[in-house]
Enzyme design. Structure first.
Site, mmCIF file in Angstrom:
data_model
loop_
_atom_site.group_PDB
_atom_site.id
_atom_site.type_symbol
_atom_site.label_atom_id
_atom_site.label_comp_id
_atom_site.label_asym_id
_atom_site.label_seq_id
_atom_site.Cartn_x
_atom_site.Cartn_y
_atom_site.Cartn_z
ATOM 1 N N CYS A 53 13.601 10.453 6.353
ATOM 2 C CA CYS A 53 13.509 9.973 7.746
ATOM 3 C C CYS A 53 14.830 10.208 8.466
ATOM 4 C CB CYS A 53 13.118 8.508 7.790
ATOM 5 S SG CYS A 53 14.168 7.477 6.788
ATOM 6 N N LYS A 63 0.846 -1.205 0.000
ATOM 7 C CA LYS A 63 0.000 0.000 0.000
ATOM 8 C C LYS A 63 0.870 1.240 0.000
ATOM 9 C CE LYS A 63 -2.055 2.675 2.942
ATOM 10 N NZ LYS A 63 -1.884 3.941 2.200
ATOM 11 N N GLU A 103 9.471 0.902 10.815
ATOM 12 C CA GLU A 103 10.511 1.899 10.506
ATOM 13 C C GLU A 103 9.879 3.262 10.678
ATOM 14 O OE1 GLU A 103 13.626 1.385 9.771
ATOM 15 O OE2 GLU A 103 13.557 -0.786 9.561
HETATM 16 P P1 NAD Z 1 2.231 8.297 7.938
HETATM 17 O O1 NAD Z 1 2.519 7.547 9.184
HETATM 18 O O2 NAD Z 1 1.211 9.358 7.972
HETATM 19 O O3 NAD Z 1 1.767 7.283 6.772
HETATM 20 C C1 NAD Z 1 2.549 6.191 6.370
HETATM 21 C C2 NAD Z 1 1.671 5.170 5.689
HETATM 22 O O4 NAD Z 1 0.774 4.605 6.640
HETATM 23 C C3 NAD Z 1 0.801 5.723 4.572
HETATM 24 O O5 NAD Z 1 0.735 4.776 3.528
HETATM 25 C C4 NAD Z 1 -0.570 5.852 5.253
HETATM 26 O O6 NAD Z 1 -1.663 5.804 4.363
HETATM 27 C C5 NAD Z 1 -0.556 4.642 6.159
HETATM 28 N N1 NAD Z 1 -1.453 4.705 7.320
HETATM 29 C C6 NAD Z 1 -1.966 5.807 7.940
HETATM 30 N N2 NAD Z 1 -2.718 5.432 9.005
HETATM 31 C C7 NAD Z 1 -2.684 4.076 9.055
HETATM 32 C C8 NAD Z 1 -3.234 3.103 9.933
HETATM 33 N N3 NAD Z 1 -3.994 3.447 10.987
HETATM 34 N N4 NAD Z 1 -2.960 1.795 9.703
HETATM 35 C C9 NAD Z 1 -2.178 1.425 8.675
HETATM 36 N N5 NAD Z 1 -1.627 2.304 7.793
HETATM 37 C C10 NAD Z 1 -1.870 3.617 7.990
HETATM 38 O O7 NAD Z 1 3.627 8.845 7.442
HETATM 39 P P2 NAD Z 1 3.930 9.813 6.216
HETATM 40 O O8 NAD Z 1 3.516 11.191 6.550
HETATM 41 O O9 NAD Z 1 3.418 9.196 4.966
HETATM 42 O O10 NAD Z 1 5.539 9.734 6.161
HETATM 43 C C11 NAD Z 1 6.376 10.532 6.924
HETATM 44 C C12 NAD Z 1 6.885 9.768 8.128
HETATM 45 O O11 NAD Z 1 7.537 8.571 7.713
HETATM 46 C C13 NAD Z 1 7.929 10.546 8.897
HETATM 47 O O12 NAD Z 1 7.693 10.394 10.272
HETATM 48 C C14 NAD Z 1 9.241 9.850 8.521
HETATM 49 O O13 NAD Z 1 10.277 9.975 9.453
HETATM 50 C C15 NAD Z 1 8.787 8.438 8.378
HETATM 51 N N6 NAD Z 1 9.743 7.670 7.580
HETATM 52 C C16 NAD Z 1 10.503 6.707 8.194
HETATM 53 C C17 NAD Z 1 11.441 5.992 7.450
HETATM 54 C C18 NAD Z 1 12.291 4.914 8.076
HETATM 55 O O14 NAD Z 1 12.856 4.112 7.338
HETATM 56 N N7 NAD Z 1 12.423 4.846 9.386
HETATM 57 C C19 NAD Z 1 11.588 6.272 6.091
HETATM 58 C C20 NAD Z 1 10.806 7.268 5.517
HETATM 59 C C21 NAD Z 1 9.867 7.960 6.264
#
Ligand code: NAD
Length: 471
Positions: free
Chosen positions: A265, A159, A231
């Site tokens: 990230c 997804k 992650e």
């Molecule tokens: P987000 O947590 O809002 O969304 C991430 C994904 O989760 C999206 O596909 C979203 O649709 C889905 N999602 C949202 N609610 C959900 C739920 N209740 N259950 C299951 N899936 C759900 O994050 P974002 O704004 O898309 O991305 C930014 C964040 O990602 C930042 O905090 C960044 O640090 C983190 N990030 C971490 C890494 C890593 O490898 N550690 C890499 C890139 C980004």
């Protein structure tokens, strides 16, 4: 944005809508899970060498369409084209790496209990893995899950983020020669992600995203007693020692903070500079930040593109605004750029303190907050002062300082003099609040494997330790 089961994909450089695609319904999700099971069974019939051949084919196909994929990612995510072009190369390299590494990671032989016995540990797939990813590196973060999960023998339901579904859709079309149903993509926002994690046809979840969502995903997985790889976000520190070339350190620091408009990230979000070079470093950072080109992410000369959306930019404005209100000094930036889109100027702050939000919570924007420290010990202590531990950077020529930082900093990756360089062959992930589990490297494959211990005794005979105990 999702509305009436439609995802409206927007170009963050213009704010204009690019395409609308329907979200995956509950019935469709059921059908996807059924097809995944059948794909999983068929995939069992592929030998390691055949799987590697398929993976190398995927890698070639993605590279053949590198420019097209990079362009789609630029339009939907706003990251500069040049960075997206690189991203496709890293995706291809990840498939090549796991195609090969999976061939020699099928298990091992531990010493048996008795000499005539054979003990084996067999690595088996888990089943159907839900891979949920964010928007900042849509293809790369998908590949870091999809490639090892498939290489380990699993089926995958992927997804993408609701912000960036289009490049993922194209990538899935370009991935050929996998059994039907082995890799499928579902579309939607958090509700679809949540339904996926709860679906009985899903056996594991691999998630990349914010700490807040990761916690929800982790709770759901725990309720189901299902494995979850998480992650999450970071607040990476960057230490600059007084023995380095200040110009180079400032350029490395600004790049590590502003790459993808600070939406990585492992973006560096806190800078600790030794006192002797602090004022030179601040001046060099200001000059470099002010020399950067902000603009259309499709243009080759553009260094800084837009942020992903309005709420993302609002958060950066809040963090910077609060810091300035509490006494921080704005050395550069600190404002929006342009007439349209979600741009924010790269920003340098000094006089920041540990209690300011900009030094505690993930900002996820192009901000360089600089703190002057009296010693390396103070820098390391400050580096470890937040409940995140994803990455950390250090600039020094002094080997003794490198070792002190390597040992003292609590983070999944410590980069010394080469910020943010990932390596397919080395694990990536976070300590503490930055996540649970690892991607990449051998750990990244093991994340998607179950271990089965098989204990064989070729001699069928009564053992002396059985009943009766009385002799
Ligand atoms: P987000 O947590 O809002 O969304 C991430 C994904 O989760 C999206 O596909 C979203 O649709 C889905 N999602 C949202 N609610 C959900 C739920 N209740 N259950 C299951 N899936 C759900 O994050 P974002 O704004 O898309 O991305 C930014 C964040 O990602 C930042 O905090 C960044 O640090 C983190 N990030 C971490 C890494 C890593 O490898 N550690 C890499 C890139 C980004």
């Amino acid at each position: 944005m999702t509305e009436n089961n439609i995802l409206r994909v927007t170009n963050p450089a213009t704010g204009e809508s690019i395409e609308e695609i329907p979200t995956t319904t509950r019935d469709e999700l059921n059908a996807v899970a059924e097809r995944a099971k059948r794909g999983f069974e068929e995939w069992r019939g592929f030998a390691g060498l055949d799987r590697a051949g398929v993976f190398h084919g995927i890698s070639r196909s993605l590279l053949d369409h590198q420019a097209e994929l990079a362009e789609i990612m630029t339009h939907e995510g706003g990251k500069p084209y040049i960075e997206n072009h690189d991203e496709v190369e890293w995706v291809a390299s990840c498939f090549d790496y796991y195609g090969e590494i999976a061939r020699d990671s099928v298990g091992y032989l531990p010493a048996p209990i008795e000499p005539q016995q054979l003990a084996m540990v067999i690595k088996e797939p888990i089943g159907t893995v839900a891979c949920i990813v964010p928007w900042n590196y849509p293809l790369l973060l998908a590949a870091w899950k999809v490639a090892p999960a498939l290489a380990a023998g699993n089926a995958v339901i992927l997804k993408p983020s609701e912000e960036t579904p289009l490049a993922t859709r194209r990538m899935a079309e370009l991935i050929e020669d996998l059994p039907d149903g082995l890799l499928q993509v579902v579309y939607g926002a958090g509700d679809v992600g949540d339904a996926l994690v709860r679906h009985p046809g899903v056996d594991m979840v691999a998630f990349t995203g914010s700490q807040e969502t990761g916690r929800k995903v982790g709770v759901t997985a725990a309720e189901r007693l299902m494995r979850a790889n998480l992650e999450l976000g970071g607040k990476d520190p960057f230490i600059i020692c007084d023995d380095v070339d200040v110009e180079i350190a400032a350029q490395g620091a600004v790049w590590a903070a502003c790459l993808n408009a600070g939406q990585v990230c492992t973006s560096s979000e806190r800078f600790y500079v030794e006192k002797g070079i602090a004022s030179d470093f601040i001046e060099a950072s200001r000059e470099f930040v002010e020399s950067l080109n902000i603009g259309d992410p499709m243009e080759e000369a553009t260094d800084i593109g837009p942020m992903i959306n309005g709420p993302g930019r609002d958060k950066v404005e809040r963090h910077v605004g609060e810091a300035v209100e509490k006494g921080a000094k704005l050395v550069a930036g600190g404002e929006r750029w342009g007439e349209r889109g979600f741009y924010y100027r790269p920003t340098v702050l000094t006089g920041v303190t540990p209690s300011m939000t900009v030094m505690r919570d993930e900002t996820f924007g192009p901000v360089v907050p600089i703190v002057e420290v009296d010693s390396l010990d103070e820098a390391i202590e400050q580096a470890n002062s937040v409940p995140f531990g994803l990455g950390a950077n250090v600039y020094t020529r002094d080997f003794e300082k490198m070792l002190r930082c390597m040992r003292g900093i609590r983070a999944g990756t410590v980069w010394i003099n080469d910020p943010l360089t990932d390596n397919d062959a080395a694990p990536f992930g976070g300590h503490g609040g930055s996540g649970i589990g690892r991607e990449l490297g051998r750990e990244g494959l093991e994340a998607f494997q179950e271990s089965k211990h098989v204990h064989i005794d070729p001699q069928v005979e009564k053992k002396e330790w059985w009943y009766p105990y009385g002799g």
